[in-house]
Design a protein around this motif. Structure first.
Motif, PDB file in Angstrom:
ATOM      1  N   HIS A   1      74.906 -10.132 107.237  1.00 52.20           N
ATOM      2  CA  HIS A   1      75.499 -10.033 108.569  1.00 52.20           C
ATOM      3  C   HIS A   1      74.408  -9.937 109.637  1.00 52.20           C
ATOM      4  N   PHE A   2      73.272  -9.351 109.268  1.00 49.21           N
ATOM      5  CA  PHE A   2      72.139  -9.226 110.188  1.00 49.21           C
ATOM      6  C   PHE A   2      70.898  -9.762 109.493  1.00 49.21           C
ATOM      7  N   LEU A   3      70.370 -10.869 110.022  1.00 49.44           N
ATOM      8  CA  LEU A   3      69.158 -11.493 109.482  1.00 49.44           C
ATOM      9  C   LEU A   3      68.079 -11.447 110.552  1.00 49.44           C
ATOM     10  N   TYR A   4      66.958 -10.835 110.210  1.00 52.12           N
ATOM     11  CA  TYR A   4      65.828 -10.669 111.131  1.00 52.12           C
ATOM     12  C   TYR A   4      64.684 -11.557 110.658  1.00 52.12           C
ATOM     13  N   ILE A   5      64.178 -12.411 111.557  1.00 53.16           N
ATOM     14  CA  ILE A   5      63.093 -13.341 111.237  1.00 53.16           C
ATOM     15  C   ILE A   5      61.949 -13.077 112.206  1.00 53.16           C
ATOM     16  N   HIS A   6      60.766 -12.827 111.663  1.00 48.68           N
ATOM     17  CA  HIS A   6      59.635 -12.431 112.499  1.00 48.68           C
ATOM     18  C   HIS A   6      58.434 -13.326 112.211  1.00 48.68           C
ATOM     19  N   SER A   7      58.062 -14.133 113.212  1.00 48.95           N
ATOM     20  CA  SER A   7      56.986 -15.118 113.090  1.00 48.95           C
ATOM     21  C   SER A   7      55.690 -14.592 113.692  1.00 48.95           C
ATOM     22  N   MET A   8      54.554 -14.927 113.051  1.00 52.39           N
ATOM     23  CA  MET A   8      53.252 -14.471 113.541  1.00 52.39           C
ATOM     24  C   MET A   8      52.295 -15.602 113.930  1.00 52.39           C
ATOM     25  N   ASN A   9      52.634 -16.865 113.698  1.00 52.78           N
ATOM     26  CA  ASN A   9      51.658 -17.937 113.914  1.00 52.78           C
ATOM     27  C   ASN A   9      51.245 -18.097 115.372  1.00 52.78           C
ATOM     28  N   ILE A  10      52.175 -17.926 116.299  1.00 55.09           N
ATOM     29  CA  ILE A  10      51.832 -18.056 117.719  1.00 55.09           C
ATOM     30  C   ILE A  10      50.845 -16.964 118.110  1.00 55.09           C
ATOM     31  N   ASP A  11      51.126 -15.745 117.708  1.00 58.68           N
ATOM     32  CA  ASP A  11      50.226 -14.626 117.983  1.00 58.68           C
ATOM     33  C   ASP A  11      48.852 -14.864 117.359  1.00 58.68           C
ATOM     34  N   ASP A  12      48.845 -15.372 116.139  1.00 54.20           N
ATOM     35  CA  ASP A  12      47.588 -15.640 115.438  1.00 54.20           C
ATOM     36  C   ASP A  12      46.753 -16.670 116.195  1.00 54.20           C
ATOM     37  N   MET A  13      47.393 -17.743 116.656  1.00 52.57           N
ATOM     38  CA  MET A  13      46.665 -18.768 117.410  1.00 52.57           C
ATOM     39  C   MET A  13      46.166 -18.223 118.751  1.00 52.57           C
ATOM     40  N   GLY A  14      46.949 -17.344 119.369  1.00 48.17           N
ATOM     41  CA  GLY A  14      46.516 -16.741 120.621  1.00 48.17           C
ATOM     42  C   GLY A  14      45.275 -15.889 120.449  1.00 48.17           C
ATOM     43  N   HIS A  15      45.239 -15.103 119.380  1.00 48.43           N
ATOM     44  CA  HIS A  15      44.067 -14.265 119.120  1.00 48.43           C
ATOM     45  C   HIS A  15      42.840 -15.111 118.780  1.00 48.43           C
ATOM     46  N   LYS A  16      43.044 -16.181 118.042  1.00 50.88           N
ATOM     47  CA  LYS A  16      41.909 -16.989 117.586  1.00 50.88           C
ATOM     48  C   LYS A  16      41.392 -17.949 118.651  1.00 50.88           C
ATOM     49  N   HIS A  17      42.293 -18.510 119.458  1.00 52.78           N
ATOM     50  CA  HIS A  17      41.901 -19.601 120.356  1.00 52.78           C
ATOM     51  C   HIS A  17      42.259 -19.366 121.822  1.00 52.78           C
ATOM     52  N   GLY A  18      43.065 -18.343 122.107  1.00 51.72           N
ATOM     53  CA  GLY A  18      43.465 -18.070 123.481  1.00 51.72           C
ATOM     54  C   GLY A  18      44.824 -18.659 123.817  1.00 51.72           C
ATOM     55  N   GLY A  19      45.487 -18.025 124.776  1.00 55.66           N
ATOM     56  CA  GLY A  19      46.835 -18.423 125.143  1.00 55.66           C
ATOM     57  C   GLY A  19      46.938 -19.708 125.929  1.00 55.66           C
ATOM     58  N   GLU A  20      45.805 -20.267 126.352  1.00 56.77           N
ATOM     59  CA  GLU A  20      45.808 -21.547 127.066  1.00 56.77           C
ATOM     60  C   GLU A  20      45.341 -22.695 126.174  1.00 56.77           C
ATOM     61  N   SER A  21      45.122 -22.417 124.904  1.00 57.56           N
ATOM     62  CA  SER A  21      44.531 -23.413 124.009  1.00 57.56           C
ATOM     63  C   SER A  21      45.563 -24.404 123.494  1.00 57.56           C
ATOM     64  N   LYS A  22      45.068 -25.552 123.036  1.00 53.14           N
ATOM     65  CA  LYS A  22      45.930 -26.551 122.411  1.00 53.14           C
ATOM     66  C   LYS A  22      46.516 -26.018 121.105  1.00 53.14           C
ATOM     67  N   GLN A  23      45.743 -25.185 120.413  1.00 49.49           N
ATOM     68  CA  GLN A  23      46.242 -24.619 119.160  1.00 49.49           C
ATOM     69  C   GLN A  23      47.443 -23.707 119.414  1.00 49.49           C
ATOM     70  N   TYR A  24      47.359 -22.922 120.478  1.00 42.76           N
ATOM     71  CA  TYR A  24      48.474 -22.043 120.844  1.00 42.76           C
ATOM     72  C   TYR A  24      49.697 -22.881 121.215  1.00 42.76           C
ATOM     73  N   GLU A  25      49.488 -23.868 122.076  1.00 42.37           N
ATOM     74  CA  GLU A  25      50.595 -24.749 122.463  1.00 42.37           C
ATOM     75  C   GLU A  25      51.211 -25.421 121.240  1.00 42.37           C
ATOM     76  N   GLY A  26      50.359 -25.887 120.333  1.00 40.24           N
ATOM     77  CA  GLY A  26      50.860 -26.562 119.142  1.00 40.24           C
ATOM     78  C   GLY A  26      51.717 -25.665 118.275  1.00 40.24           C
ATOM     79  N   SER A  27      51.343 -24.389 118.183  1.00 37.58           N
ATOM     80  CA  SER A  27      52.134 -23.464 117.367  1.00 37.58           C
ATOM     81  C   SER A  27      53.504 -23.215 117.990  1.00 37.58           C
ATOM     82  N   VAL A  28      53.566 -23.204 119.328  1.00 37.56           N
ATOM     83  CA  VAL A  28      54.857 -23.036 120.005  1.00 37.56           C
ATOM     84  C   VAL A  28      55.727 -24.275 119.797  1.00 37.56           C
ATOM     85  N   ARG A  29      55.127 -25.443 119.950  1.00 38.93           N
ATOM     86  CA  ARG A  29      55.888 -26.681 119.761  1.00 38.93           C
ATOM     87  C   ARG A  29      56.387 -26.811 118.318  1.00 38.93           C
TER      88      ARG A  29
END
Length: 207
Positions: free
Chosen positions: A155-183
């Motif tokens: 009845h309650f399913l919780y899904i928690h993703s870390m790839n966007i956060d990981d790319m932000g820490h590694k490459h920055g929030g303005e990076s192509k890697q960050y954008e790619g993880s969001v897309r």
């Protein structure tokens, strides 16, 4: 327990900025434009750290009360979470999530050998698949979640993703890697959200 009870999927996209969500989550933005979903901008509580905010999100309690004040506080929560409330109402719960979620609500400290897969009806999270590396692929995570959904009908399913956060820490929030993880997440949601909705699930996303 009522088998006609409403069902809910909650998706947390850790590290996703509001502006990036509106710019790169094309399918979700389409649903907003069509009036099928609503998007709200909210202000995060402080401190803006992962584990404290997991506790805030899932219990509704401020850090000053719940005591999860920093990422290194690895213990079970002392609060009633959504998982606790659902279980006590006779509903089924499941999570495909980072291992800190298991440490907050099921078992702490997390042992990757014994705790990666958990199935125990007495636990707040009755069915869980937990990962322990920030770069664990989101594509795998959503498959984990679909396994839990189809096998255990929560009845309650919780899904928690870390790839966007990981790319932000590694490459920055303005990076192509960050954008790619969001897309990439947008493509997964474009596949799964229509399926979930067609099968009677409500869907909430947090960023």
């Amino acid at each position: 327990m009522s088998e006609t009870a409403s069902k809910l999927v909650v998706v947390v996209l850790d590290g996703l900025r509001y502006d990036s969500a509106r710019k790169f989550l094309g399918y979700m933005e389409h649903l907003v434009e069509q009036g099928e979903v609503t998007c709200y901008q909210v202000q995060s509580q402080l401190p803006s750290l992962s584990r404290p905010l997991y506790e805030v999100l899932l219990t509704g309690t401020p850090v000053a009360r719940n005591g999860i004040t920093a990422n290194h506080i690895a213990r079970l929560s002392h609060e009633q979470s959504v998982f606790h409330i659902a279980r006590e109402a006779g509903l089924r719960t499941a999570a495909a999530a980072y291992h800190w979620v298991s440490e907050l609500y099921n078992t702490a400290p997390f042992n990757p050998i014994t705790d990666r897969h958990q199935h125990d009806a007495s636990k707040p999270i009755q069915h869980g698949i937990f990962y322990f590396e920030d770069h664990y692929p989101d594509s795998h995570l959503f498959i984990d979640a679909e396994y839990l959904r189809t096998a255990f009908d929560p009845h309650f399913l919780y899904i928690h993703s870390m790839n966007i956060d990981d790319m932000g820490h590694k490459h920055g929030g303005e990076s192509k890697q960050y954008e790619g993880s969001v897309r990439a997440i947008d493509g997964m949601l474009a596949t799964l959200v229509p399926l979930w909705r067609s099968q009677g699930y409500h869907v909430i996303g947090y960023i």
